[in-house]
Design an enzyme around this catalytic site. Structure first.
Site, PDB file in Angstrom:
ATOM      1  N   ARG A 126       0.759  -1.100   0.010  1.00 63.39           N
ATOM      2  CA  ARG A 126      -0.053  -0.097   0.052  1.00 63.39           C
ATOM      3  C   ARG A 126       0.865   1.337   0.110  1.00 63.39           C
ATOM      4  NH1 ARG A 126      -2.898  -3.476   3.895  1.00 63.39           N
ATOM      5  NH2 ARG A 126      -4.482  -4.611   2.552  1.00 63.39           N
ATOM      6  N   GLY A 187      -1.129 -10.592  10.086  1.00 56.98           N
ATOM      7  CA  GLY A 187      -1.192 -11.718  11.130  1.00 56.98           C
ATOM      8  C   GLY A 187      -2.562 -11.593  11.940  1.00 56.98           C
ATOM      9  N   ASN A 255      -7.807  -7.744  14.982  1.00 54.95           N
ATOM     10  CA  ASN A 255      -9.058  -8.335  16.096  1.00 54.95           C
ATOM     11  C   ASN A 255      -7.896  -9.470  16.648  1.00 54.95           C
ATOM     12  OD1 ASN A 255      -8.718  -9.258  12.817  1.00 54.95           O
ATOM     13  ND2 ASN A 255      -9.089 -11.175  14.024  1.00 54.95           N
ATOM     14  N   ASP A 306     -14.651 -10.006  13.576  1.00 51.72           N
ATOM     15  CA  ASP A 306     -13.402  -9.568  12.845  1.00 51.72           C
ATOM     16  C   ASP A 306     -13.494  -8.188  12.539  1.00 51.72           C
ATOM     17  OD1 ASP A 306     -11.330  -9.575  11.276  1.00 51.72           O
ATOM     18  OD2 ASP A 306     -11.950 -10.852   9.639  1.00 51.72           O
ATOM     19  N   LYS A 333     -13.690  -1.336  11.861  1.00 51.93           N
ATOM     20  CA  LYS A 333     -14.534  -2.101  10.747  1.00 51.93           C
ATOM     21  C   LYS A 333     -15.764  -2.191  10.923  1.00 51.93           C
ATOM     22  CE  LYS A 333     -11.355  -5.813   8.873  1.00 51.93           C
ATOM     23  NZ  LYS A 333     -11.484  -7.427   8.580  1.00 51.93           N
ATOM     24  N   TRP A 393      -9.606  -0.848   4.187  1.00 47.54           N
ATOM     25  CA  TRP A 393      -8.692  -0.167   4.461  1.00 47.54           C
ATOM     26  C   TRP A 393      -8.200   1.092   4.101  1.00 47.54           C
ATOM     27  CZ3 TRP A 393      -5.546   0.496   0.275  1.00 47.54           C
ATOM     28  CH2 TRP A 393      -5.396  -0.267  -0.574  1.00 47.54           C
TER      29      TRP A 393
END
Length: 564
Positions: A126, A187, A255, A306, A333, A393
Site C-alpha cells: 500500500r 497476522g 482483531n 473480525d 471495521k 482499509w
C-alpha cells in the site's frame, strides 16, 4: 503593538473555529507521508483546482507500472518534485512528478511463496515512506528495505520475522518518525502475536518492538486464557500517526484470533466492559523513542466479528465545550467511530456510520457496546456490517475548512459459522467462515458521507450502487476526490456532496489519490487497478453481473493552462 497582538488573537480564533490550532495536518507542494502528513488528514492546502474550475481538470500524464499481479493499491509519495510509487510485487519507481518521466526503478526479487494457509501468500503493498535520504518499504516475505532516494540502490535490508513461522508479511506503508521508521505487519487473522517494529533509518538496526498482546508479567496478560496469548493475532497491519508535539505514536490494532470463537482465549464468564483480550481491537498510544505504551482504548472487547481496529488514526485539534483539545478520530471495521483525547486516551464521543447494523443494539454515551449478538458454534448467523468492513482499509479524509471527515462506507452483511479448531502457529486462525451477503430492501450498497466528528451528525451522503474501496482526498478547493470499481475517478463538493466532475480511468479504483504541486502547478494523482484478492473477489460474488477491470496505472490530472 496592541493592534498586532489583536490581529494575532483574531487569527487564532479563526484557526480554532476550523480546527487548525496546533500542528497542521495539511500538505502543500509535497505529499510526504502515507496520510499526507503524520496527522493523517489526507488533506491538501492547495486550491488552484477548485469548485469553480474543476470541470476543466484533465490528464496531464499517465504512467503504466507493468505489474498486474494485484494491480495498483498504493498511495504515491511526493518529495521535492519526485514521486515514489510501489506495486504489489514491490517494484519501486521514482518519477518526475511534473511529467511522469521515470528517474529510476527497482524490482524486489520475487520471494518464495509462503506456506499454505499463511498470510504470507498475499501479494499486496500500500505504499512507501521517505526519510533520511531513503525510500523505505516492507515486503511480502517480511523484510524492511531502504533504497537510496536519488539512485534507487539498496542501502539496507533487514528481516522483520520468519514468515514461514509467523505466517506474516508487510502490506502497509511504514511511518517515518524522527530518526526511525515504524512498520506493522499482517497476522490479525493468523495464529500469531502481532507487533509494531521501529528501525533506525540510517542503519536498519532495531530500535524497539511493541507486542500488541502482552506476555507473562506484563499488564494486560491476565486478559488472555492459558497460552492463547501466543496465538492471539491483534496485528497492527495498517499505517499509524504521530504527534510531534507530544512525541506519541498512535496505531490501531487488529482483531483477536481466532476471530469467531473465543472459548480458547476468554476465561469463564466474560465481561462486556473494556479490557478483554488486550490490546486487540484498540487504539494504542506509544512513546515514539521507546515504544512503551502510554495509554490504550479498547473499542471492541472480545472481538468476535473480525471488526478489528487496525485502520488509520486521524489527529486533529478542535474546540470541545469551550476548550481546545487534542483529539483523535478513529473508525473500526464495524463503522463505530470513536473520538478520543489523544493526550490521555479519554473517551470524548462515538457515532456509527453504517445505515444497517445488527451486531449490537447500540452503544452508550460512554462508548460501551449494548445488546451484543455473537456467533455461535455450529450455527450460521447473519450479521451486519460484514467482516469486510463498513469501511475497508481505504482511508477517510478530514478538511479543516469544513470540519468534516469524509468516509466511504459499504452496506454489506455476513453469514458467519463458528468452529473451535486448535491453532497452528502461523496459519489462518479464524475459527469459522463467513460469506458476504447483501442487506435486504436496498438498491445502493455504499455511500460517501461527510460527518461532523464532534456532533456525530451526518452532513450529507452520496450513495453508490456497488462498493466504494478507494481512499478519499480532501482539498482547500473545497473538493473531495475518490473512485469506484467501475473506473470512475470523481470529485464532489466538500460542503454539499454535489457531484462536480468525473473521469473514466479504464480500471477499477482501489488505491489512493493525492495532491501536490510542481512549479506552482497543482496536480491530482490517483492510482488505478481493481484488487482481485480477498475483498475484491468477495464483493464480485455478491455482484456477479459486474466485471471490474484490472490495471496498474498512475494518472496525474491538472488544469490545462497550468498556474494562473
Amino acid at each position: 503593538m496592541k493592534s498586532v497582538t489583536f490581529l494575532l488573537f483574531l487569527l487564532l480564533l479563526v484557526r480554532a473555529a476550523h480546527g487548525q490550532t496546533g500542528t497542521d495536518g495539511a500538505t502543500a507542494a509535497d505529499w510526504p507521508h502515507y496520510g499526507g502528513t503524520q496527522l493523517s488528514w489526507r488533506y491538501s492546502a492547495l486550491d488552484q483546482i477548485n469548485s469553480l474550475n474543476i470541470k476543466q481538470l484533465a490528464p496531464a500524464w499517465v504512467f503504466q507500472t507493468g505489474d498486474y499481479s494485484e494491480n495498483l493499491q498504493a498511495t504515491p509519495i511526493v518529495v521535492d518534485g519526485v514521486m515514489y510509487i510501489i506495486t504489489p510485487r514491490a517494484w519501486v519507481f521514482a518519477l518526475n512528478a511534473g511529467t511522469g518521466q521515470v528517474l529510476w526503478q527497482y524490482k524486489y526479487p520475487q520471494p518464495r511463496p509462503g506456506r499454505s494457509g499463511s498470510q504470507a501468500t498475499f501479494t499486496e503493498n500500500r505504499g512507501v515512506a521517505v526519510g533520511d535520504g531513503k525510500v523505505l518499504f516492507g515486503t511480502n516475505d517480511n523484510y524492511m528495505v531502504a533504497l537510496d532516494r536519488k539512485t534507487g540502490r539498496e542501502a539496507w535490508k533487514v528481516s522483520v520475522d520468519d514468515p514461514k513461522q509467523c505466517g506474516c508479511n508487510i502490506t502497509s506503508a511504514p511511518l517515518v518518525v524522527k530518526d526511525k521508521v515504524i512498520v506493522g505487519g499482517s497476522g490479525g487473522d493468523g495464529a500469531h502475536r502481532g507487533y509494531l517494529t521501529a528501525f533506525y533509518m540510517k542503519t536498519g538496526r532495531l530500535a524497539w518492538r511493541f507486542y500488541v498482546i502482552p506476555g507473562p508479567g506484563e499488564k494486560g496478560h491476565e486478559t488472555w486464557k492459558g497460552n492463547s496469548w501466543k496465538f492471539g493475532g491483534g496485528a497492527p497491519w495498517m499505517t499509524g500517526s504521530y504527534d510531534p508535539e507530544l512525541n506519541l505514536v498512535y496505531w490501531g490494532t487488529g482483531n483477536a484470533a481466532g476471530n469467531f470463537f473465543d472459548g480458547d482465549r476468554v476465561e469463564g464468564s466474560k465481561s462486556s466492559d473494556r479490557g478483554v483480550n488486550l490490546y486487540t481491537a484498540s487504539v494504542v498510544s506509544l512513546d515514539a523513542d521507546t515504544g512503551k505504551l502510554r495509554w490504550h482504548y479498547q473499542e471492541i472487547p472480545d472481538d468476535l466479528w473480525d471488526f478489528d481496529s487496525a485502520y488509520e488514526v486521524v489527529l486533529l485539534d478542535r474546540m470541545v465545550k469551550g476548550r481546545m483539545r487534542k483529539l483523535l478520530v478513529h473508525m473500526n471495521k464495524s463503522g463505530l467511530t470513536f473520538v478520543l483525547d489523544r493526550v490521555t486516551g479519554e473517551f470524548v464521543g462515538v457515532f456509527s456510520v453504517p445505515e444497517v447494523q445488527t451486531w449490537i443494539s447500540g452503544v452508550t454515551e460512554t462508548g460501551k457496546l449494548v445488546g451484543r449478538r455473537e456467533p455461535r458454534l455450529g450455527e450460521t448467523r447473519n450479521f451486519c456490517p460484514s467482516a469486510a468492513g463498513a469501511k475497508s482499509w481505504n482511508s477517510m479524509a478530514y478538511s479543516p475548512r469544513t470540519g468534516f471527515i469524509y468516509v466511504p462506507a459499504n452496506e454489506l452483511c455476513d453469514d458467519i459459522t463458528a468452529n473451535s479448531r486448535e491453532p497452528q502457529e502461523g496459519r489462518f486462525y479464524t475459527n469459522g467462515s463467513y460469506s458476504i451477503k447483501l442487506p435486504p430492501n436496498r438498491t445502493t450498497y455504499s455511500h460517501l458521507d461527510a460527518w461532523d466528528p464532534l456532533t456525530g451528525k451526518r452532513a450529507w451522503s452520496y450513495p453508490y450502487k456497488y462498493v466504494l474501496l478507494a481512499s478519499v482526498l480532501a482539498t482547500a478547493g473545497d473538493l473531495v476526490f475518490t473512485g469506484n470499481p467501475e473506473g470512475e475517478f470523481f470529485a464532489l463538493d466538500a460542503r454539499t456532496g454535489t457531484r462536480m466532475w468525473s473521469f473514466q480511468t479504464g480500471a477499477g479504483n482501489r488505491g489512493s489519490s493525492i495532491s501536490y504541486s510542481v512549479k506552482d502547478r497543482q496536480f491530482i494523482a490517483t492510482s488505478t487497478g481493481w484488487q482481485q484478492s480477498i475483498i475484491g473477489s468477495q464483493t464480485a460474488m455478491v455482484f456477479p453481473d459486474q466485471t471490474w477491470r484490472a490495471g496498474s496505472t498512475l494518472i496525474a490530472f491538472a488544469l490545462p493552462n497550468g498556474p494562473k
